[in-house]
Motif scaffolding. Structure first.
Motif, PDB file in Angstrom:
ATOM      1  N   LEU A 112       1.036  -1.233   0.212  1.00 17.26           N
ATOM      2  CA  LEU A 112      -0.171   0.078  -0.083  1.00 17.26           C
ATOM      3  C   LEU A 112       0.830   1.474  -0.252  1.00 17.26           C
ATOM      4  N   THR A 113       2.003   1.358   0.633  1.00 12.11           N
ATOM      5  CA  THR A 113       2.468   2.341   0.392  1.00 12.11           C
ATOM      6  C   THR A 113       3.139   2.606  -0.429  1.00 12.11           C
ATOM      7  N   LEU A 172       3.178   5.433  -5.925  1.00 10.80           N
ATOM      8  CA  LEU A 172       3.471   5.082  -7.161  1.00 10.80           C
ATOM      9  C   LEU A 172       2.980   6.068  -8.183  1.00 10.80           C
ATOM     10  N   LEU A 173       2.139   6.411  -7.076  1.00 14.51           N
ATOM     11  CA  LEU A 173       0.319   6.620  -8.415  1.00 14.51           C
ATOM     12  C   LEU A 173       0.786   8.865  -7.593  1.00 14.51           C
ATOM     13  N   GLN A 174       1.018   8.915  -6.879  1.00 11.10           N
ATOM     14  CA  GLN A 174       1.837  10.445  -6.335  1.00 11.10           C
ATOM     15  C   GLN A 174       2.725  10.515  -7.227  1.00 11.10           C
ATOM     16  N   SER A 175       4.278  10.062  -7.397  1.00 10.12           N
ATOM     17  CA  SER A 175       4.961  10.178  -8.237  1.00 10.12           C
ATOM     18  C   SER A 175       4.850  11.222  -9.355  1.00 10.12           C
ATOM     19  N   ILE A 197      -0.962   2.827 -15.483  1.00  8.17           N
ATOM     20  CA  ILE A 197      -0.579   1.484 -14.414  1.00  8.17           C
ATOM     21  C   ILE A 197      -1.364   1.034 -14.598  1.00  8.17           C
ATOM     22  N   TRP A 198      -0.598  -0.427 -14.251  1.00 10.41           N
ATOM     23  CA  TRP A 198      -1.433  -1.174 -14.385  1.00 10.41           C
ATOM     24  C   TRP A 198      -1.761  -1.376 -13.141  1.00 10.41           C
ATOM     25  N   THR A 253      -8.270   8.475  -3.615  1.00 11.03           N
ATOM     26  CA  THR A 253      -7.835  10.055  -3.509  1.00 11.03           C
ATOM     27  C   THR A 253      -6.663  10.448  -4.754  1.00 11.03           C
ATOM     28  N   SER A 254      -6.164   9.325  -5.170  1.00 14.88           N
ATOM     29  CA  SER A 254      -5.072   9.330  -6.438  1.00 14.88           C
ATOM     30  C   SER A 254      -6.033   9.620  -8.022  1.00 14.88           C
TER      31      SER A 254
END
Length: 168
Positions: free
Chosen positions: A10-11, A16-19, A26-27, A90-91
């Motif tokens: 999860l972290t 990855l989503l916020q970079s 993203i798959w 959120t992402s």
């Protein structure tokens, strides 16, 4: 593929989503995990009850250098998915772009113009011979074309109405 525990997954997923450089895709994949070498096909319900619980394998990748996965036990699935879902919400709320409504607007305007042209009467005036004869011929062709399009429209509406009567 790097196998990590649920919290690390999860972290890593949030990073990855916020970079900022992850502008590409993203798959995320989910599948049932079997270890027995069995066929992963679902069993028929009348052939016997299958009381085994299977783990869920979840993978995340950006298609290039970042690949990681985790295994979620069935008793931890609800807790994991609640956190996982909130991360995705959120992402996506911050990274998704607004839809381009310009195309939809122009398409709606074009259909409105067509409907207006179909309902307005074409006035045929001018001399049959002599000056402005071609103008009158164009007006006559436009009137005939308008009548044909109105006829086709009524036929389509009749077919649609007929289908609705059949289904009801």
């Amino acid at each position: 593929m790097q196998l990590v525990n649920n919290d690390d997954f999860l972290t890593q997923l949030t990073t990855l989503l916020q970079s900022p450089k992850s502008t590409g895709s993203i798959w995320l994949t989910h599948k049932r995990l079997t270890h027995d070498g069995e066929d992963a096909a679902m069993k028929h319900e009348d052939s016997g009850s299958d009381d085994r619980e299977y783990q869920c394998l979840i993978r995340a990748t950006n298609g290039k250098e970042i690949n990681f996965s985790t295994q979620v036990h069935p008793n931890q699935l609800h807790k994991f998915y609640s956190v996982y879902g909130s991360i995705l919400k959120t992402s996506m709320s911050t990274t998704l772009r607004k839809r381009d409504k310009k195309k939809e607007k122009t398409r709606a305007e074009q259909t409105a113009k067509r409907k207006k042209r179909m309902t307005e009467l074409v006035i045929v005036d001018g001399p049959k011979r002599g000056a402005n004869r071609r103008k009158r011929q164009r007006q006559v062709k436009a009137a005939i074309k308008q009548q044909e399009s109105q006829k086709k429209f009524k036929e389509r509406e009749g077919v649609k109405g007929g289908r609705m009567d059949i289904l009801a």
